[in-house]
Design an enzyme around this catalytic site. Structure first.
Site, PDB file in Angstrom:
ATOM      1  N   GLU A 115     -78.877 -59.592  -6.236  1.00  0.00           N
ATOM      2  CA  GLU A 115     -78.620 -59.053  -7.211  1.00  0.00           C
ATOM      3  C   GLU A 115     -77.712 -60.180  -7.760  1.00  0.00           C
ATOM      4  O   GLU A 115     -76.857 -60.514  -7.030  1.00  0.00           O
ATOM      5  CB  GLU A 115     -78.139 -57.944  -7.203  1.00  0.00           C
ATOM      6  CG  GLU A 115     -78.066 -57.021  -8.651  1.00  0.00           C
ATOM      7  CD  GLU A 115     -77.889 -55.573  -8.600  1.00  0.00           C
ATOM      8  OE1 GLU A 115     -78.599 -54.972  -8.015  1.00  0.00           O
ATOM      9  OE2 GLU A 115     -77.192 -55.195  -9.657  1.00  0.00           O
ATOM     10  N   CYS A 133     -71.975 -63.957 -11.867  1.00  0.00           N
ATOM     11  CA  CYS A 133     -71.635 -63.916 -10.166  1.00  0.00           C
ATOM     12  C   CYS A 133     -72.797 -64.146  -9.397  1.00  0.00           C
ATOM     13  O   CYS A 133     -74.066 -63.112  -9.416  1.00  0.00           O
ATOM     14  CB  CYS A 133     -70.978 -62.615  -9.982  1.00  0.00           C
ATOM     15  SG  CYS A 133     -70.591 -62.422  -8.141  1.00  0.00           S
ATOM     16  N   CYS A 140     -74.382 -61.254   5.031  1.00  0.00           N
ATOM     17  CA  CYS A 140     -73.194 -62.179   5.517  1.00  0.00           C
ATOM     18  C   CYS A 140     -72.950 -61.859   6.970  1.00  0.00           C
ATOM     19  O   CYS A 140     -72.838 -60.733   7.433  1.00  0.00           O
ATOM     20  CB  CYS A 140     -72.035 -61.929   4.684  1.00  0.00           C
ATOM     21  SG  CYS A 140     -70.510 -63.067   5.051  1.00  0.00           S
ATOM     22  N   CYS A 144     -66.469 -58.897   7.532  1.00  0.00           N
ATOM     23  CA  CYS A 144     -64.990 -58.617   7.006  1.00  0.00           C
ATOM     24  C   CYS A 144     -64.948 -56.871   6.989  1.00  0.00           C
ATOM     25  O   CYS A 144     -66.160 -56.529   6.597  1.00  0.00           O
ATOM     26  CB  CYS A 144     -64.605 -59.124   5.537  1.00  0.00           C
ATOM     27  SG  CYS A 144     -64.563 -60.803   5.670  1.00  0.00           S
ATOM     28  N   CYS A 147     -65.725 -54.912   3.810  1.00  0.00           N
ATOM     29  CA  CYS A 147     -66.851 -55.510   2.790  1.00  0.00           C
ATOM     30  C   CYS A 147     -68.399 -54.938   3.238  1.00  0.00           C
ATOM     31  O   CYS A 147     -68.639 -54.947   4.715  1.00  0.00           O
ATOM     32  CB  CYS A 147     -66.967 -56.817   3.000  1.00  0.00           C
ATOM     33  SG  CYS A 147     -68.195 -57.791   2.158  1.00  0.00           S
ATOM     34  N   CYS A 373     -75.046 -49.703 -11.634  1.00  0.00           N
ATOM     35  CA  CYS A 373     -75.295 -50.637 -10.777  1.00  0.00           C
ATOM     36  C   CYS A 373     -76.224 -49.956  -9.562  1.00  0.00           C
ATOM     37  O   CYS A 373     -77.265 -50.520  -9.098  1.00  0.00           O
ATOM     38  CB  CYS A 373     -74.596 -51.769 -10.113  1.00  0.00           C
ATOM     39  SG  CYS A 373     -74.967 -52.666  -8.939  1.00  0.00           S
TER      40      CYS A 373
HETATM   41  N1  SAH Z   1     -67.816 -64.587   1.096  1.00  0.00           N
HETATM   42  C1  SAH Z   1     -66.898 -65.023   0.179  1.00  0.00           C
HETATM   43  C2  SAH Z   1     -67.426 -64.733  -1.261  1.00  0.00           C
HETATM   44  C3  SAH Z   1     -68.180 -63.307  -1.625  1.00  0.00           C
HETATM   45  S1  SAH Z   1     -67.042 -61.970  -1.573  1.00  0.00           S
HETATM   46  C4  SAH Z   1     -65.550 -64.650   0.137  1.00  0.00           C
HETATM   47  O1  SAH Z   1     -65.393 -63.599   1.074  1.00  0.00           O
HETATM   48  O2  SAH Z   1     -64.762 -65.016  -0.398  1.00  0.00           O
HETATM   49  C5  SAH Z   1     -66.422 -62.152  -3.174  1.00  0.00           C
HETATM   50  C6  SAH Z   1     -64.850 -61.662  -2.909  1.00  0.00           C
HETATM   51  O3  SAH Z   1     -65.010 -60.170  -2.823  1.00  0.00           O
HETATM   52  C7  SAH Z   1     -64.135 -61.868  -1.799  1.00  0.00           C
HETATM   53  O4  SAH Z   1     -62.638 -62.194  -2.139  1.00  0.00           O
HETATM   54  C8  SAH Z   1     -64.135 -60.501  -0.954  1.00  0.00           C
HETATM   55  O5  SAH Z   1     -63.213 -60.379   0.049  1.00  0.00           O
HETATM   56  C9  SAH Z   1     -64.034 -59.362  -1.985  1.00  0.00           C
HETATM   57  N2  SAH Z   1     -64.572 -58.153  -1.555  1.00  0.00           N
HETATM   58  C10 SAH Z   1     -65.423 -57.907  -0.795  1.00  0.00           C
HETATM   59  N3  SAH Z   1     -65.771 -56.764  -0.573  1.00  0.00           N
HETATM   60  C11 SAH Z   1     -64.903 -56.001  -1.277  1.00  0.00           C
HETATM   61  C12 SAH Z   1     -64.476 -54.422  -1.577  1.00  0.00           C
HETATM   62  N4  SAH Z   1     -65.208 -53.620  -1.079  1.00  0.00           N
HETATM   63  N5  SAH Z   1     -63.608 -54.286  -2.442  1.00  0.00           N
HETATM   64  C13 SAH Z   1     -63.044 -55.347  -3.230  1.00  0.00           C
HETATM   65  N6  SAH Z   1     -63.348 -56.721  -2.923  1.00  0.00           N
HETATM   66  C14 SAH Z   1     -64.010 -57.011  -2.058  1.00  0.00           C
HETATM   67 FE1  SF4 Z   2     -68.948 -62.251   4.078  1.00  0.00          FE
HETATM   68 FE2  SF4 Z   2     -66.335 -61.275   4.293  1.00  0.00          FE
HETATM   69 FE3  SF4 Z   2     -67.277 -62.534   2.006  1.00  0.00          FE
HETATM   70 FE4  SF4 Z   2     -68.121 -59.857   2.811  1.00  0.00          FE
HETATM   71  S1  SF4 Z   2     -66.088 -60.493   2.345  1.00  0.00           S
HETATM   72  S2  SF4 Z   2     -69.325 -61.752   1.743  1.00  0.00           S
HETATM   73  S3  SF4 Z   2     -68.259 -60.286   4.902  1.00  0.00           S
HETATM   74  S4  SF4 Z   2     -67.111 -63.588   4.036  1.00  0.00           S
END
Ligand code: SAH
Ligand code: SF4
Length: 405
Positions: A115, A133, A140, A144, A147, A373
């Protein structure tokens, strides 16, 4: 946050310039860098300068049918019709909201769904800004803990055509029924903050971003294209040599102990290495640097949001030229965290401000977007038997990306 509800309206199906059909025997020119395209033209006995001509047709005029590329010779057009195609990923669902937010669900090769969301600036911000975006991977691998994309695991990398195709489709959505000579692109900013870790899909991501910057394609300013990484340190060093875009670093913790828990790639590339790579990116071997990085910090109640941790963050960042973006956590079912209160986020932010950092709180329209969404993805996901986790992950990605860095 007091936000007006966003009414999501389903737009009746209207004519979108559709990419021409592909066949396995044809090579897809969408997503090829200028060099790749020039090399391709050489292999078919054509002059390399044809690359910039074709790029302009595709990216600046939205033309995907070679027969309409009128400054190419008839014989070249025929050759391309036989051997090549220009195909963006298939849109399986689109939804446009009354506030200008647009979303697309793409089915990429192999059947996975991705998406993409476009968010216009609110009235108080720069007029006309539209931030897209973009996803770089399906799922991934980095897991994390906050996430939901990470919880879903890694499915596959997106190709350059699938990455730049998200931008192509977003721009095309504004140009329905418009003649190619009157075509103009509407997306003003791109953030690589959708699903996936862009630096783990390096070549296709760099190729796509080079098209975003290229004067023969989208011609976006380097400050308007942002790559967000969780800290794939070696690739951060490659990045500043290969392409000049804005960098956002997902930090989320002020010390290794906590960051190991939240962002497991920290065990491989701890903070000392990450901060050194951030400095190298900013200074780019030039002590009179012009750049800064954005530090992303998700606010998790009782986990990383105390006054002490804010002071620790100040120490960690030191004199790194950066601005800090605090992201209210976007909860998802079974997430082991809660969102910090607004008071806590402001207290945290004040400490950073008082230490001299520019610190913004990401004012997402995420709550509203989430609801809409989730419904959107839910409908598509039901049809395609995607998991609930997948739906949640897309929701989280979108809510965090609703303000460009
Ligand atoms: N993988 C990359 C880019 C995609 S995530 C990264 O981690 O930077 C984009 C942003 O969304 C990152 O800063 C990530 O930490 C944040 N993010 C992921 N899950 C989240 C959540 N549940 N609430 C708020 N921010 C989140
Ligand atoms: Fe991947 Fe972490 Fe970014 Fe989520 S926040 S997309 S798990 S790198």
């Amino acid at each position: 946050m007091n936000k007006p509800a966003i009414a999501m309206t389903k737009i009746p199906v209207v004519h979108t310039p559709e990419p021409i059909a592909t066949t396995p025997a044809k090579i897809n020119l969408l997503g090829m860098s200028q060099t790749e395209l020039a090399d391709y033209f050489k292999t078919i006995g054509e002059k390399p300068f044809r690359a910039s001509q074709v790029m302009k047709w595709i990216y600046q005029h939205g033309v995907t049918d070679f027969a309409l590329m009128t400054n190419l010779s008839k014989s070249l057009r025929d050759k391309l019709l036989e051997k090549a195609c220009v195909v963006a990923p298939e849109v399986v669902h689109k939804e446009y909201s009354d506030d200008g937010t647009r979303k697309w669900v793409f089915k990429v090769a192999g059947g996975s769904l991705v998406e993409t969301v476009l968010i216009p600036a609110d009235d108080s911000k720069v007029d006309g800004r539209k931030t897209l975006c973009i996803s770089s991977q399906v799922g991934c691998a980095l897991d994390c803990s906050f996430c939901s994309t990470g919880k879903q695991g890694f499915e596959r990398d997106l190709s350059a055509s699938e990455i730049i195709g998200q931008l192509w489709v977003a721009n095309a959505s504004y140009m329905e029924g418009v003649d190619s000579q009157d075509w103009h692109n509407n997306v003003t900013n791109v953030v690589m903050m959708g699903m996936g870790e862009p630096l783990l899909n390096y070549e296709p991501v760099v190729a796509s971003m080079s098209l975003m910057l290229s004067d023969h394609a989208y011609g976006l300013s380097k400050r308007r294209v942002t790559l967000s990484t969780s800290g794939v340190v070696p690739k951060m060093y490659d990045l500043y040599k290969d392409i000049d875009v804005a960098l956002a670093i997902s930090l989320h913790a002020p010390n290794d102990k906590l960051r190991n828990e939240l962002v497991p790639i920290n065990k491989k590339y701890p903070l000392e290495q990450l901060m050194a790579a951030a400095r190298a990116y900013v200074y780019d071997n030039n002590p009179r640097h012009k750049k800064h990085v954005t530090i992303e910090y998700v606010m998790l109640a009782g986990v990383n949001d105390s006054d002490e941790q804010a002071h620790e963050l100040v120490q960690l960042l030191g004199d790194l030229p950066c601005k800090i973006n605090l992201i209210p956590f976007n909860p998802f079912p079974h997430a082991p965290y809660g969102r910090s209160s607004n008071n806590r986020i402001h207290a945290f932010s004040n400490i950073l401000n008082n230490a001299g950092f520019v610190c913004t709180i990401r004012q997402t329209r995420g709550d509203d977007i989430d609801a809409a969404c989730g419904q959107l993805v839910g409908q598509v996901a039901d049809r395609t038997r995607r998991s609930a986790k997948w739906q949640e992950s897309v929701k989280a990605r979108l809510a965090t990306a609703s303000d460009s860095v």
